[in-house]
Motif scaffolding. Structure first.
Motif, PDB file in Angstrom:
ATOM      1  N   THR A  31       0.829  -1.202   0.000  1.00  0.00           N
ATOM      2  CA  THR A  31       0.000   0.000   0.000  1.00  0.00           C
ATOM      3  C   THR A  31       0.866   1.256   0.000  1.00  0.00           C
ATOM      4  O   THR A  31       0.611   2.200  -0.755  1.00  0.00           O
ATOM      5  N   ALA A  32       1.899   1.268   0.831  1.00  0.00           N
ATOM      6  CA  ALA A  32       2.807   2.426   0.875  1.00  0.00           C
ATOM      7  C   ALA A  32       3.495   2.622  -0.475  1.00  0.00           C
ATOM      8  O   ALA A  32       3.694   3.756  -0.915  1.00  0.00           O
ATOM      9  N   SER A  33       3.845   1.543  -1.153  1.00  0.00           N
ATOM     10  CA  SER A  33       4.472   1.642  -2.475  1.00  0.00           C
ATOM     11  C   SER A  33       3.537   2.318  -3.467  1.00  0.00           C
ATOM     12  O   SER A  33       3.964   3.158  -4.271  1.00  0.00           O
ATOM     13  N   ARG A  34       2.242   1.989  -3.409  1.00  0.00           N
ATOM     14  CA  ARG A  34       1.283   2.624  -4.295  1.00  0.00           C
ATOM     15  C   ARG A  34       1.133   4.104  -3.940  1.00  0.00           C
ATOM     16  O   ARG A  34       0.950   4.942  -4.821  1.00  0.00           O
ATOM     17  N   HIS A  35       1.202   4.427  -2.662  1.00  0.00           N
ATOM     18  CA  HIS A  35       1.118   5.828  -2.255  1.00  0.00           C
ATOM     19  C   HIS A  35       2.352   6.604  -2.705  1.00  0.00           C
ATOM     20  O   HIS A  35       2.244   7.769  -3.089  1.00  0.00           O
ATOM     21  N   LYS A  66       8.996   3.675   6.139  1.00  0.00           N
ATOM     22  CA  LYS A  66       8.509   4.715   7.060  1.00  0.00           C
ATOM     23  C   LYS A  66       7.028   4.977   6.841  1.00  0.00           C
ATOM     24  O   LYS A  66       6.265   5.116   7.793  1.00  0.00           O
ATOM     25  N   GLN A  67       6.621   5.038   5.571  1.00  0.00           N
ATOM     26  CA  GLN A  67       5.223   5.303   5.253  1.00  0.00           C
ATOM     27  C   GLN A  67       4.339   4.133   5.697  1.00  0.00           C
ATOM     28  O   GLN A  67       3.238   4.349   6.211  1.00  0.00           O
ATOM     29  N   ALA A  68       4.800   2.921   5.522  1.00  0.00           N
ATOM     30  CA  ALA A  68       4.035   1.743   5.951  1.00  0.00           C
ATOM     31  C   ALA A  68       3.790   1.793   7.459  1.00  0.00           C
ATOM     32  O   ALA A  68       2.661   1.565   7.924  1.00  0.00           O
ATOM     33  N   ASP A  69       4.822   2.094   8.228  1.00  0.00           N
ATOM     34  CA  ASP A  69       4.666   2.206   9.682  1.00  0.00           C
ATOM     35  C   ASP A  69       3.735   3.355  10.054  1.00  0.00           C
ATOM     36  O   ASP A  69       2.851   3.210  10.899  1.00  0.00           O
ATOM     37  N   PHE A  70       3.926   4.509   9.422  1.00  0.00           N
ATOM     38  CA  PHE A  70       3.100   5.679   9.707  1.00  0.00           C
ATOM     39  C   PHE A  70       1.628   5.384   9.425  1.00  0.00           C
ATOM     40  O   PHE A  70       0.745   5.700  10.233  1.00  0.00           O
ATOM     41  N   GLU A  71       1.346   4.773   8.276  1.00  0.00           N
ATOM     42  CA  GLU A  71      -0.037   4.486   7.914  1.00  0.00           C
ATOM     43  C   GLU A  71      -0.657   3.452   8.845  1.00  0.00           C
ATOM     44  O   GLU A  71      -1.834   3.554   9.196  1.00  0.00           O
ATOM     45  N   LYS A  72       0.119   2.460   9.252  1.00  0.00           N
ATOM     46  CA  LYS A  72      -0.402   1.436  10.156  1.00  0.00           C
ATOM     47  C   LYS A  72      -0.687   2.037  11.533  1.00  0.00           C
ATOM     48  O   LYS A  72      -1.741   1.783  12.125  1.00  0.00           O
ATOM     49  N   PRO A  76      -6.642   4.475  11.880  1.00  0.00           N
ATOM     50  CA  PRO A  76      -7.995   4.969  12.173  1.00  0.00           C
ATOM     51  C   PRO A  76      -8.155   6.459  11.867  1.00  0.00           C
ATOM     52  O   PRO A  76      -9.183   6.882  11.345  1.00  0.00           O
ATOM     53  N   LEU A  77      -7.160   7.245  12.173  1.00  0.00           N
ATOM     54  CA  LEU A  77      -7.234   8.685  11.939  1.00  0.00           C
ATOM     55  C   LEU A  77      -7.180   9.012  10.448  1.00  0.00           C
ATOM     56  O   LEU A  77      -7.948   9.836   9.952  1.00  0.00           O
ATOM     57  N   ILE A  78      -6.289   8.344   9.712  1.00  0.00           N
ATOM     58  CA  ILE A  78      -6.153   8.592   8.274  1.00  0.00           C
ATOM     59  C   ILE A  78      -7.420   8.191   7.530  1.00  0.00           C
ATOM     60  O   ILE A  78      -7.859   8.881   6.615  1.00  0.00           O
ATOM     61  N   ASN A  79      -8.024   7.076   7.929  1.00  0.00           N
ATOM     62  CA  ASN A  79      -9.207   6.571   7.232  1.00  0.00           C
ATOM     63  C   ASN A  79     -10.506   7.219   7.690  1.00  0.00           C
ATOM     64  O   ASN A  79     -11.560   6.942   7.133  1.00  0.00           O
ATOM     65  N   MET A 109       1.331  12.083   4.546  1.00  0.00           N
ATOM     66  CA  MET A 109       2.697  11.633   4.825  1.00  0.00           C
ATOM     67  C   MET A 109       3.345  12.609   5.799  1.00  0.00           C
ATOM     68  O   MET A 109       3.071  13.814   5.722  1.00  0.00           O
ATOM     69  N   GLN A 110       4.167  12.113   6.683  1.00  0.00           N
ATOM     70  CA  GLN A 110       4.912  13.006   7.563  1.00  0.00           C
ATOM     71  C   GLN A 110       5.781  13.919   6.708  1.00  0.00           C
ATOM     72  O   GLN A 110       6.353  13.489   5.704  1.00  0.00           O
TER      73      GLN A 110
END
Length: 130
Positions: A31-35, A66-72, A76-79, A109-110
């Motif tokens: 998912t992070a790769s697609r982002h 980093k993005q994978a960890d951040f998104e995980k 709840p907040l992002i979605n 993204m941060q």
């Protein structure tokens, strides 16, 4: 040609130091790769990851993790469809103009992670860049 992740679970765990379980990490990395593709206007897809410089590949792998960890961690907040909420005098919100997050092409993204991704030269909005 199937879309590939720009990092794998072994890189995530051994080089980056990630802590997610393998199956969860694999999904988050994809998912992070697609982002990252969205943030770079699909320039990685167009050029081919293997055709990027070693520097660009290293940055992209690290940013994906980093993005994978951040998104995980913030899923709840992002979605959430809410940009802010308040409960018993405590309020919380996503400041899209804040100093700590960047939103580009619908991806949160941060800011420091985006700054790192910009070092690849693949985030420029100009047509024909890189």
């Amino acid at each position: 040609m199937a879309l590939a992740s720009y990092a794998d679970v072994s890189y995530y765990r051994d080089q980056y130091g990630g802590k997610m379980a393998d199956e969860e990490a694999e999904k988050a990395i994809f998912t992070a790769s697609r982002h990252i593709d969205s943030m770079t206007f699909n320039r990685i897809v167009g050029k081919g990851f293997d055709n990027l410089t070693e520097f660009q590949q290293d940055i992209i792998r690290h940013v994906v993790c980093k993005q994978a960890d951040f998104e995980k961690e913030n899923e709840p907040l992002i979605n959430s469809i809410l940009s802010s909420y308040s409960l018993n005098g405590v309020s919380m919100g996503i400041n899209t103009n804040g100093w700590n997050v960047t939103i580009r092409n619908g991806v949160v993204m941060q800011a420091d992670t985006y700054s790192m991704l910009e070092q690849t030269g693949l985030c420029c909005r100009r047509l024909g860049a890189v």
